[in-house]
Design an enzyme around this catalytic site. Structure first.
Site, PDB file in Angstrom:
ATOM      1  N   HIS A  29       0.603  -1.309   0.066  1.00 48.32           N
ATOM      2  CA  HIS A  29       0.069   0.019  -0.116  1.00 48.32           C
ATOM      3  C   HIS A  29       0.826   1.388  -0.073  1.00 48.32           C
ATOM      4  O   HIS A  29       1.232   1.670   0.959  1.00 48.32           O
ATOM      5  CB  HIS A  29      -0.856  -0.010   1.058  1.00 48.32           C
ATOM      6  CG  HIS A  29      -1.813   1.057   1.327  1.00 48.32           C
ATOM      7  ND1 HIS A  29      -3.250   0.801   1.634  1.00 48.32           N
ATOM      8  CD2 HIS A  29      -1.906   2.536   1.277  1.00 48.32           C
ATOM      9  CE1 HIS A  29      -3.831   1.968   1.542  1.00 48.32           C
ATOM     10  NE2 HIS A  29      -2.961   2.848   1.580  1.00 48.32           N
ATOM     11  N   HIS A  77       1.519   5.383  -2.334  1.00 50.79           N
ATOM     12  CA  HIS A  77       0.824   6.363  -3.121  1.00 50.79           C
ATOM     13  C   HIS A  77       1.698   7.247  -3.833  1.00 50.79           C
ATOM     14  O   HIS A  77       2.700   8.047  -3.595  1.00 50.79           O
ATOM     15  CB  HIS A  77       0.242   7.653  -2.116  1.00 50.79           C
ATOM     16  CG  HIS A  77      -1.061   6.755  -1.454  1.00 50.79           C
ATOM     17  ND1 HIS A  77      -2.317   6.926  -1.997  1.00 50.79           N
ATOM     18  CD2 HIS A  77      -1.204   6.142  -0.361  1.00 50.79           C
ATOM     19  CE1 HIS A  77      -3.406   6.398  -1.034  1.00 50.79           C
ATOM     20  NE2 HIS A  77      -2.532   5.942  -0.075  1.00 50.79           N
ATOM     21  N   LYS A 105       1.567  10.735  -4.967  1.00 48.43           N
ATOM     22  CA  LYS A 105       1.420  11.916  -4.144  1.00 48.43           C
ATOM     23  C   LYS A 105       2.754  12.303  -3.414  1.00 48.43           C
ATOM     24  O   LYS A 105       2.860  13.410  -2.857  1.00 48.43           O
ATOM     25  CB  LYS A 105       0.477  11.549  -3.072  1.00 48.43           C
ATOM     26  CG  LYS A 105      -0.980  11.449  -3.536  1.00 48.43           C
ATOM     27  CD  LYS A 105      -1.738  10.929  -2.167  1.00 48.43           C
ATOM     28  CE  LYS A 105      -3.225  10.693  -2.884  1.00 48.43           C
ATOM     29  NZ  LYS A 105      -4.064  10.313  -1.811  1.00 48.43           N
ATOM     30  N   HIS A 112      -9.571   1.638   1.008  1.00 50.25           N
ATOM     31  CA  HIS A 112      -8.931   2.652   1.973  1.00 50.25           C
ATOM     32  C   HIS A 112     -10.274   2.562   2.930  1.00 50.25           C
ATOM     33  O   HIS A 112     -11.426   3.102   2.586  1.00 50.25           O
ATOM     34  CB  HIS A 112      -9.092   3.946   1.527  1.00 50.25           C
ATOM     35  CG  HIS A 112      -7.439   4.140   1.151  1.00 50.25           C
ATOM     36  ND1 HIS A 112      -7.110   3.486   0.023  1.00 50.25           N
ATOM     37  CD2 HIS A 112      -6.581   5.033   1.551  1.00 50.25           C
ATOM     38  CE1 HIS A 112      -5.760   4.007  -0.237  1.00 50.25           C
ATOM     39  NE2 HIS A 112      -5.394   4.966   0.890  1.00 50.25           N
ATOM     40  N   GLU A 156     -10.608   4.561   8.118  1.00 49.56           N
ATOM     41  CA  GLU A 156      -9.284   5.407   8.476  1.00 49.56           C
ATOM     42  C   GLU A 156      -9.560   6.685   9.488  1.00 49.56           C
ATOM     43  O   GLU A 156      -9.676   7.955   9.046  1.00 49.56           O
ATOM     44  CB  GLU A 156      -8.687   5.954   7.115  1.00 49.56           C
ATOM     45  CG  GLU A 156      -7.287   6.304   7.449  1.00 49.56           C
ATOM     46  CD  GLU A 156      -6.447   7.035   6.218  1.00 49.56           C
ATOM     47  OE1 GLU A 156      -5.280   7.559   6.489  1.00 49.56           O
ATOM     48  OE2 GLU A 156      -7.061   7.188   4.974  1.00 49.56           O
ATOM     49  N   ASP A 216       2.560   3.245   2.719  1.00 52.92           N
ATOM     50  CA  ASP A 216       1.501   4.416   2.789  1.00 52.92           C
ATOM     51  C   ASP A 216       2.289   5.562   2.275  1.00 52.92           C
ATOM     52  O   ASP A 216       3.031   5.685   1.228  1.00 52.92           O
ATOM     53  CB  ASP A 216       0.818   4.594   3.981  1.00 52.92           C
ATOM     54  CG  ASP A 216      -0.608   5.353   3.760  1.00 52.92           C
ATOM     55  OD1 ASP A 216      -1.141   5.364   2.641  1.00 52.92           O
ATOM     56  OD2 ASP A 216      -1.021   5.518   4.868  1.00 52.92           O
ATOM     57  N   ASN A 217       1.959   6.781   2.771  1.00 52.13           N
ATOM     58  CA  ASN A 217       2.568   8.156   2.400  1.00 52.13           C
ATOM     59  C   ASN A 217       3.940   8.228   2.727  1.00 52.13           C
ATOM     60  O   ASN A 217       4.496   7.971   3.714  1.00 52.13           O
ATOM     61  CB  ASN A 217       1.599   9.157   2.750  1.00 52.13           C
ATOM     62  CG  ASN A 217       0.077   9.053   2.315  1.00 52.13           C
ATOM     63  OD1 ASN A 217      -0.505   8.415   2.993  1.00 52.13           O
ATOM     64  ND2 ASN A 217      -0.127   9.373   1.289  1.00 52.13           N
TER      65      ASN A 217
END
Length: 419
Positions: free
Chosen positions: A56, A58, A61, A206, A209, A305-306
């Site tokens: 997972h 991104h 971004k 998602h 969250e 993730d991010n």
């Protein structure tokens, strides 16, 4: 090439062995495969893992934090900031950001990544063309997958939802949605599952969250997974609300996930940053009930993730960093018993050909850590590593997490421990 006197954690042994967890093995590589695994007396010189799988991320971004700033605990603010940023960006800078992420992930030892791409409607976003080009360019080094990330309410329009699903199938993607306390949630999710069944798509959500106890999307998804017979093809990312629910309720949902074959992905870095109050030290950690999920037999993973964006302005694509934080946040001691969360479990969630277990005949895509035991896994010295891809050690720059190596005919050993 030979890897000398290394521990292979029991969860990663793909061969019959009743040897103790601290047994040392010599591992011989022949070309791009593992040729032989042989127990040896020791002493142990390091820990051998299969290359990581990041379930997972991104890629559209990352590395935008200097432009947009961190949202400091506000998920909706982060969404708005990134939407504006992405709308004004060109393909060339987007590709540069994406490729930087892939280079980092590859150097740190990942072999596969699944990225979520922002979608606003049925038409594919510009990021998909950039991603597809990179997918081709990195073929053979990184296995890359993508998910359409769109709000669940979009599926209220049946015609638009069908067009979206057809676009996802045409692009070889995974159908996804952002799910959180939606009105008519069961009806909307039913439509998502119907489309997945109609077009033969896997699903990746998602979901939940936040820290609202009444967010029960994971439960609805697990129930529908069973109803539609999509066991093993559904992933739930985040699931933070499970930590805010009464234990009996949360454990019931996790047991249902185990029965339904739903994969659960915890995102410790981003959710530690986004969840909980920012006007005081937060008591709520923002991580899903990872320990309970694993105990109940859920295929649970830890992912990045991010990275350096409004959702999480720090970090890197070193999945082992996220693993270290997740182990501590979720109290997953001993750490070596949780290594399946970045290897075997995400490999299953992504449907990869290799399950990540090390055995003769498996790919020689490996990570050799300096750690000689489980307690050293999360230390700066212990997480130093040599990354081996297709049987060849990568000539990496030295750094806090990686150690350079000149591949040659001599046995490969991790750097020595220093007093």
């Amino acid at each position: 090439m030979h890897l000398s006197a290394v521990v292979i954690p029991p969860c990663l042994r793909g061969f019959a062995s009743d040897a103790p967890p601290d047994q040392a093995f010599d591992v011989a590589l022949h070309g791009p495969q593992v040729a032989r695994v042989q127990p040896v007396p020791g002493p142990v010189q390091g820990t051998l893992l299969s290359a990581f799988v990041d379930a997972h991320v991104h890629l559209d971004k990352n590395y935008a934090a200097d432009s947009v700033g961190g949202a400091e605990g506000d998920l909706l603010t982060a969404i708005r900031r990134m939407d504006v940023y992405l709308a004004g960006e060109g393909a060339s800078t987007l590709r540069a950001r994406m490729e930087r992420a892939l280079e980092d992930a590859y150097a740190c030892g990942s072999r596969a990544l699944r990225t979520h791409l922002n979608w606003d409607g049925a038409t594919p976003p510009p990021s998909l063309a950039v991603f597809t080009a990179l997918q081709d360019a990195w073929r053979g080094r990184l296995e890359l997958q993508w998910v359409s990330l769109i709000r669940l309410d979009f599926f209220a329009d049946a015609a638009a939802a069908d067009a979206l699903a057809r676009a996802v199938r045409a692009g070889g993607g995974v159908l996804g949605a952002f799910v959180y306390r939606n009105a008519d949630i069961d009806a909307l999710l039913h439509r998502v599952f119907s489309l997945a069944q109609r077009y033969g798509l896997a699903l990746d959500f998602h979901v939940d969250e936040g820290l609202d106890a009444d967010a029960t999307g994971v439960h609805s998804i697990a129930r529908l997974t069973q109803a539609f017979g999509l066991q093993g093809r559904v992933v739930c990312g985040h699931g933070c609300s499970l930590s805010a629910q009464p234990a009996v309720q949360a454990l019931e949902t996790l047991a249902l996930c185990a029965q339904a074959g739903v994969h659960l992905v915890a995102l410790p870095t981003t959710n530690l940053y986004l969840q909980g109050a920012w006007d005081a030290t937060p008591q709520e950690r923002g991580i899903t009930r990872l320990k309970e999920a694993l105990a109940l037999g859920v295929s649970a993973s830890i992912a990045t993730d991010n990275v350096a964006d409004a959702f999480y302005p720090y970090g890197s694509y070193d999945l082992f960093d996220s693993f270290g934080l997740g182990v501590q946040m979720a109290h997953l001691a001993p750490a070596q018993d949780a290594l399946a969360t970045i290897t075997i479990h995400p490999a299953a969630a992504l449907g990869l050909a290799w399950d990540g277990r090390i055995a003769p005949g498996c790919p020689a895509d490996l990570v050799l850590l300096a750690a000689r035991n489980g307690n050293a896994l999360l230390t700066p010295q212990g997480r130093q590593r040599v990354v081996v891809r297709a049987g060849v050690a990568l000539p990496l720059d030295s750094g806090a997490a990686r150690t350079p190596l000149n591949a040659g005919p001599a046995p490969v050993q991790p750097p020595p421990h220093r007093p």
